[in-house]
Scaffold this motif. Structure first.
Motif, short mmCIF file in Angstrom:
data_model
loop_
_atom_site.label_atom_id
_atom_site.label_comp_id
_atom_site.label_asym_id
_atom_site.label_seq_id
_atom_site.Cartn_x
_atom_site.Cartn_y
_atom_site.Cartn_z
N GLN A 1 0.67 -1.00 -0.08
CA GLN A 1 -0.11 0.02 0.14
C GLN A 1 0.83 1.31 -0.15
O GLN A 1 0.68 2.27 -0.82
N THR A 2 1.79 1.18 0.88
CA THR A 2 2.71 2.56 0.96
C THR A 2 3.41 2.55 -0.52
O THR A 2 3.81 3.71 -0.86
N LYS A 3 4.12 1.65 -0.86
CA LYS A 3 4.69 1.54 -2.06
C LYS A 3 3.73 1.98 -3.09
O LYS A 3 4.29 2.92 -4.16
N ALA A 4 2.58 1.57 -3.11
CA ALA A 4 1.75 2.08 -4.37
C ALA A 4 1.53 3.63 -4.38
O ALA A 4 1.47 4.24 -5.17
N GLU A 5 1.34 4.17 -3.02
CA GLU A 5 1.34 5.47 -2.88
C GLU A 5 2.45 6.19 -3.30
O GLU A 5 2.35 7.24 -3.96
N ARG A 6 3.46 5.87 -3.10
CA ARG A 6 4.83 6.58 -3.48
C ARG A 6 4.75 6.74 -4.90
O ARG A 6 5.38 7.46 -5.67
N ILE A 7 4.53 5.25 -5.54
CA ILE A 7 4.72 5.18 -7.19
C ILE A 7 3.55 6.30 -7.70
O ILE A 7 3.80 7.04 -8.62
N LYS A 8 2.40 6.41 -6.94
CA LYS A 8 1.47 7.13 -7.61
C LYS A 8 1.96 8.73 -7.40
O LYS A 8 1.79 9.37 -8.23
N LYS A 9 2.66 8.94 -6.37
CA LYS A 9 3.13 10.48 -6.14
C LYS A 9 4.13 10.68 -6.79
O LYS A 9 4.25 11.82 -7.72
N TYR A 10 5.16 9.76 -6.92
CA TYR A 10 6.49 10.19 -7.50
C TYR A 10 6.57 9.61 -8.99
O TYR A 10 7.68 9.84 -9.53
N GLY A 11 5.83 8.60 -9.20
CA GLY A 11 6.28 7.88 -10.56
C GLY A 11 6.33 8.54 -11.79
O GLY A 11 7.18 8.63 -12.71
N ALA A 12 5.18 9.48 -11.98
CA ALA A 12 5.38 10.38 -13.13
C ALA A 12 5.81 11.76 -12.86
O ALA A 12 5.92 12.47 -13.98
#
Length: 115
Positions: free
Chosen positions: A72-83
């Motif tokens: 869950q936290t990894k998904a939040e980081r990817i959502k925020k910083y991925g793009a």
């Protein structure tokens, strides 16, 4: 103080006494356990009368950690910083730093300038 380490990632149990590990069952201090909690900080608990109780508590903690949703936290980081572009990320990171050295600011500016 000697410690007894269990399998990787489970934790350790020990006693605060000068006795060697072979004499632990005969000395009065209670067992203590040390492990890393779900956030990654080292945590210590005390008050275990027997070695088996300490081991069972470590096993219980280990199973709870493994059952917790880590993605869950990894998904939040990817959502925020991925793009996010690197320049945007460094600007956000720099805004959160208190005492950033002048050399670090110059180095980050050079990295931002590279295509």
């Amino acid at each position: 103080m000697a410690t007894k380490t269990l399998a990787r990632g489970v934790g350790t149990f020990f006693k605060d006494c000068e006795h060697p590990q072979s004499r632990w069952s005969k000395c009065p201090p209670e067992y203590k356990i040390r492990y890393r909690n779900t956030v990654g900080k080292q945590t210590q608990e005390a008050g275990f009368a027997t070695q088996d109780k300490a081991i069972s508590r470590l096993t219980e903690i280990y199973n709870e950690k493994k059952a917790a949703p880590q993605s869950q936290t990894k998904a939040e980081r990817i959502k925020k910083y991925g793009a996010m572009r690197f320049e945007e990320y460094t600007n956000e990171w720099k805004a959160g730093q208190r005492d950033l050295a002048e050399a670090s600011v110059r180095h980050l500016a050079e990295l931002e300038a590279k295509p």
